[in-house]
Design a protein around this motif. Structure first.
Motif, PDB file in Angstrom:
ATOM      1  N   THR A  44       2.079  -3.280   8.421  1.00 23.37           N
ATOM      2  CA  THR A  44       2.589  -2.105   9.135  1.00 23.37           C
ATOM      3  C   THR A  44       4.087  -2.176   9.392  1.00 23.37           C
ATOM      4  O   THR A  44       4.839  -1.259   9.026  1.00 23.37           O
ATOM      5  CB  THR A  44       1.839  -1.922  10.468  1.00 23.37           C
ATOM      6  N   ASN A  45       4.548  -3.249  10.020  1.00 22.52           N
ATOM      7  CA  ASN A  45       5.975  -3.359  10.345  1.00 22.52           C
ATOM      8  C   ASN A  45       6.848  -3.384   9.094  1.00 22.52           C
ATOM      9  O   ASN A  45       7.938  -2.812   9.070  1.00 22.52           O
ATOM     10  CB  ASN A  45       6.228  -4.607  11.192  1.00 22.52           C
ATOM     11  N   GLY A  46       6.366  -4.062   8.032  1.00 23.35           N
ATOM     12  CA  GLY A  46       7.138  -4.117   6.791  1.00 23.35           C
ATOM     13  C   GLY A  46       7.318  -2.747   6.161  1.00 23.35           C
ATOM     14  O   GLY A  46       8.412  -2.400   5.686  1.00 23.35           O
ATOM     15  N   ILE A  47       6.266  -1.947   6.189  1.00 23.51           N
ATOM     16  CA  ILE A  47       6.346  -0.598   5.616  1.00 23.51           C
ATOM     17  C   ILE A  47       7.286   0.271   6.446  1.00 23.51           C
ATOM     18  O   ILE A  47       8.071   1.063   5.906  1.00 23.51           O
ATOM     19  CB  ILE A  47       4.934   0.017   5.527  1.00 23.51           C
ATOM     20  N   LEU A  48       7.229   0.107   7.780  1.00 21.64           N
ATOM     21  CA  LEU A  48       8.125   0.890   8.642  1.00 21.64           C
ATOM     22  C   LEU A  48       9.590   0.502   8.404  1.00 21.64           C
ATOM     23  O   LEU A  48      10.477   1.360   8.415  1.00 21.64           O
ATOM     24  CB  LEU A  48       7.752   0.660  10.107  1.00 21.64           C
ATOM     25  N   ARG A  49       9.836  -0.774   8.160  1.00 22.95           N
ATOM     26  CA  ARG A  49      11.217  -1.192   7.855  1.00 22.95           C
ATOM     27  C   ARG A  49      11.675  -0.578   6.543  1.00 22.95           C
ATOM     28  O   ARG A  49      12.822  -0.137   6.408  1.00 22.95           O
ATOM     29  CB  ARG A  49      11.301  -2.721   7.782  1.00 22.95           C
ATOM     30  N   GLY A  74      -7.114   2.381  -2.059  1.00 26.74           N
ATOM     31  CA  GLY A  74      -6.652   2.634  -3.428  1.00 26.74           C
ATOM     32  C   GLY A  74      -5.308   3.356  -3.442  1.00 26.74           C
ATOM     33  O   GLY A  74      -4.393   2.979  -4.193  1.00 26.74           O
ATOM     34  N   LEU A  75      -5.197   4.417  -2.612  1.00 30.14           N
ATOM     35  CA  LEU A  75      -3.921   5.140  -2.537  1.00 30.14           C
ATOM     36  C   LEU A  75      -2.797   4.241  -2.016  1.00 30.14           C
ATOM     37  O   LEU A  75      -1.671   4.274  -2.522  1.00 30.14           O
ATOM     38  CB  LEU A  75      -4.072   6.352  -1.610  1.00 30.14           C
ATOM     39  N   LEU A  76      -3.104   3.417  -1.007  1.00 25.90           N
ATOM     40  CA  LEU A  76      -2.089   2.539  -0.435  1.00 25.90           C
ATOM     41  C   LEU A  76      -1.565   1.559  -1.471  1.00 25.90           C
ATOM     42  O   LEU A  76      -0.350   1.271  -1.516  1.00 25.90           O
ATOM     43  CB  LEU A  76      -2.693   1.777   0.763  1.00 25.90           C
ATOM     44  N   THR A  77      -2.453   1.047  -2.318  1.00 30.79           N
ATOM     45  CA  THR A  77      -2.020   0.136  -3.388  1.00 30.79           C
ATOM     46  C   THR A  77      -1.033   0.819  -4.326  1.00 30.79           C
ATOM     47  O   THR A  77      -0.003   0.244  -4.708  1.00 30.79           O
ATOM     48  CB  THR A  77      -3.244  -0.363  -4.181  1.00 30.79           C
ATOM     49  N   ILE A  78      -1.326   2.075  -4.670  1.00 30.89           N
ATOM     50  CA  ILE A  78      -0.415   2.838  -5.554  1.00 30.89           C
ATOM     51  C   ILE A  78       0.925   3.059  -4.871  1.00 30.89           C
ATOM     52  O   ILE A  78       1.998   2.814  -5.454  1.00 30.89           O
ATOM     53  CB  ILE A  78      -1.059   4.184  -5.936  1.00 30.89           C
ATOM     54  N   ASN A  81       3.217  -0.011  -4.586  1.00 29.17           N
ATOM     55  CA  ASN A  81       3.842  -0.413  -5.853  1.00 29.17           C
ATOM     56  C   ASN A  81       4.991   0.499  -6.258  1.00 29.17           C
ATOM     57  O   ASN A  81       5.789   0.124  -7.131  1.00 29.17           O
ATOM     58  CB  ASN A  81       2.790  -0.451  -6.965  1.00 29.17           C
ATOM     59  N   PHE A  82       5.061   1.695  -5.651  1.00 30.50           N
ATOM     60  CA  PHE A  82       6.135   2.628  -6.004  1.00 30.50           C
ATOM     61  C   PHE A  82       7.146   2.839  -4.885  1.00 30.50           C
ATOM     62  O   PHE A  82       8.092   3.603  -5.044  1.00 30.50           O
ATOM     63  CB  PHE A  82       5.533   3.996  -6.388  1.00 30.50           C
ATOM     64  N   GLN A  83       6.965   2.141  -3.744  1.00 29.05           N
ATOM     65  CA  GLN A  83       7.822   2.455  -2.607  1.00 29.05           C
ATOM     66  C   GLN A  83       9.269   1.983  -2.796  1.00 29.05           C
ATOM     67  O   GLN A  83      10.171   2.474  -2.124  1.00 29.05           O
ATOM     68  CB  GLN A  83       7.241   1.886  -1.325  1.00 29.05           C
ATOM     69  N   TYR A  86       6.728   6.489   3.641  1.00 26.35           N
ATOM     70  CA  TYR A  86       6.089   7.379   4.619  1.00 26.35           C
ATOM     71  C   TYR A  86       4.635   7.663   4.222  1.00 26.35           C
ATOM     72  O   TYR A  86       3.747   7.726   5.084  1.00 26.35           O
ATOM     73  CB  TYR A  86       6.875   8.684   4.734  1.00 26.35           C
ATOM     74  N   LEU A  87       4.401   7.841   2.917  1.00 33.91           N
ATOM     75  CA  LEU A  87       3.030   8.041   2.448  1.00 33.91           C
ATOM     76  C   LEU A  87       2.189   6.787   2.674  1.00 33.91           C
ATOM     77  O   LEU A  87       1.002   6.875   3.003  1.00 33.91           O
ATOM     78  CB  LEU A  87       3.025   8.412   0.962  1.00 33.91           C
ATOM     79  N   SER A  88       2.815   5.614   2.485  1.00 35.98           N
ATOM     80  CA  SER A  88       2.105   4.358   2.741  1.00 35.98           C
ATOM     81  C   SER A  88       1.683   4.271   4.205  1.00 35.98           C
ATOM     82  O   SER A  88       0.555   3.856   4.523  1.00 35.98           O
ATOM     83  CB  SER A  88       2.997   3.159   2.383  1.00 35.98           C
ATOM     84  N   TYR A  89       2.579   4.678   5.096  1.00 32.25           N
ATOM     85  CA  TYR A  89       2.259   4.612   6.528  1.00 32.25           C
ATOM     86  C   TYR A  89       1.159   5.613   6.890  1.00 32.25           C
ATOM     87  O   TYR A  89       0.273   5.306   7.708  1.00 32.25           O
ATOM     88  CB  TYR A  89       3.506   4.876   7.360  1.00 32.25           C
TER      89      TYR A  89
END
Length: 494
Positions: free
Chosen positions: A283-288, A340-344, A347-349, A357-360
């Motif tokens: 979570t924190n890594g994606i927000l950063r 599944g969506l989060l994995t995609i 890999n593209f973030q 934002y989509l990952s979060y």
């Protein structure tokens, strides 16, 4: 409702609180370890030793939970459901004292022992509370009352996040008070729960106290005529081969409950292995990556706790309308989809600015999916799939699977993440898919059914004969005739 709230406040709330409370003061606790080591041995502690001590402090909570789960069937047999919950508060108070005074006593061992003891408290609570709630609830709201367990877990996680904010107790001079707070819910439960009745099923079927069971039903249901409820319990007692609480070994060997046991083990394993604990790692890594400033990350993370509470409340409101099985299958299936969506997206973030934002959003969706069904229903099912004599042993096995799976995730996920990187969530997607498929084909719907009806719905798959109401009545009449004949023979002999 009162029994469910205060029972969960001193039990599942503390479990949820302890899942999140160690995150905020982690750096301060490590600094305390270093300072204590320096004062004792005259040299700074090594980085590996700090990591080891911190890992033990975090993971020993699960070891304590396992010990609590293994001991719960013996405690419940002696003290009953309510008595077990009351005595369990002593563990919470002792743990609060050890964790709060550890820094003052310059003893990091007190923190480790305190975490172990609060783990024991949680292990007992997560078995005794669902058992108590399931046995005091009327059929038509049994699921909703049972969801208090899940709602208070989520609330505990959220309160732990809030109190850990830097403006509150997440400071170097205040972190010990985060653990002092553990005593307050336990003391509040000690003040209220003694005035509430014991489980009427426990009183009638295990204590043979029919008058006490009748009074308990009258207080819980708010009516004088509880003959229908008493007869339901009597019917369950007549249908049982063994009138005494069975052991774990007997439960494991009994063919009459084989598929109920398999179902509970798989559901509990999926509850822990579905990957929710791993979500917090990212979570924190994606927000950063999304560009949020470091100082506001704790406040944004609170949104995950809010989503948990709202989803659990909605699940509690609709569970008696939709049912347990659809909510479980939907929850696990939705988690698999969003993993599944989060994995995609992960890999593209690095290539697309708005992808984090989509990952979060996917992380929030996974949490909401989990809390909509898998987050609380496994505990309800454990109480519903087994009749009274099997229930303590069933909760002991379910609790053991729960805590072993929890420990396995904490131990293995760092290695899985290191090997698979952003593809690590595909492992959890497989687990969630398997769980939903199994539940679709095996689990019957338990909504609004008696414990005896639920048990008999497994009769076909367990390959045992199903007794009809007529056969049951015939059995009861034959038993009465045999007793009457014995009396006549005894009188003639005399």
């Amino acid at each position: 409702m009162i029994a469910a709230f205060f029972g969960a406040l001193g039990s599942s709330f503390l479990y949820g609180y302890n899942l999140s409370v160690v995150n905020a003061p982690a750096q301060y606790i490590k600094a305390f370890y270093n300072k204590t080591w320096l004062e004792r041995y005259g040299q700074p502690i090594g980085a590996e030793t700090v990591t080891l001590l911190w890992s033990i402090t975090v993971s020993i909570f699960a070891i304590g939970g396992l010990v609590g789960a293994l001991s719960v069937s013996f405690i419940i047999k002696v003290l009953g459901r309510k008595g077990t919950l009351l005595v369990n508060n002593s563990f919470a108070v002792i743990a609060a004292l050890l964790l709060s005074l550890g820094e003052m006593a310059k003893s990091f061992e007190m923190l480790i022992v305190g975490r172990f003891i609060i783990g024991v408290d949680s292990g007992i609570a997560l078995s005794a509370l669902p058992m108590y709630l399931g046995e005091i609830s009327p059929r038509h709201i049994r699921g909703s009352i049972g969801q208090f367990n899940s709602i208070l877990i989520c609330l505990g996680v959220f309160i732990g996040q809030v109190l850990g904010l830097p403006q509150l107790l997440g400071q170097e001079s205040r972190w010990r008070y985060l653990f002092t707070f553990l005593a307050f819910p336990a003391l509040l439960q000690l003040c209220v729960l003694p005035f509430l009745p014991e489980s009427p099923r426990y009183l009638l079927m295990e204590q043979r106290d029919e008058a006490g069971a009748e009074r308990a039903f009258q207080r819980f249901l708010g009516k004088k005529d509880v003959s229908e409820e008493l007869e339901e319990v009597h019917a369950e007692a007549r249908a049982r081969d063994n009138l005494h609480t069975v052991s774990v070994v007997h439960l494991l060997r009994s063919p009459a409950v084989r598929w109920q046991l398999i179902t509970v083990i798989i559901t509990m394993a999926c509850y822990q292995l579905c990957g929710l604990n791993a979500i917090w790692y990212y979570t924190n890594g994606i927000l950063r990556e999304a560009g949020f400033a470091e100082q506001i990350l704790p406040y944004i993370t609170l949104s995950t706790g809010t989503i948990e509470i709202l989803s659990a409340i909605v699940s509690g409101l609709v569970i008696e309308r939709i049912g347990r099985k659809p909510l479980l299958i939907f929850g696990f299936s939705a988690m698999a989809f969003f993993f599944g969506l989060l994995t995609i997206f992960l890999n593209f973030q690095d290539r697309v600015l708005w992808m984090p934002y989509l990952s979060y959003i996917c992380i929030l969706a996974v949490i909401a999916s989990f809390c909509s069904g898998p987050g609380g229903i496994p505990f309800i099912l454990t109480g519903e799939l087994f009749e009274q004599s099997y229930r303590p042993a069933a909760f002991m096995i379910a609790g053991t699977v729960n805590w072993l799976s929890n420990f396995a995730v904490g131990l293995l996920f760092p290695f899985i993440q290191e090997m698979l990187q952003t593809f690590a969530f595909l492992v959890f997607m497989v687990v969630c898919t398997f769980g939903s498929i199994y539940l679709f084909f095996v689990l019957p719907e338990t909504k609004g059914r008696t414990f005896l009806d639920i048990s008999q719905s497994f009769a076909k798959i367990n390959k045992i004969p199903v007794s009809s109401p007529g056969q049951e009545m015939e059995l009861v009449l034959s038993e009465k005739w045999e007793k009457a004949q014995d009396v006549v023979k005894m009188e003639s002999s005399f």
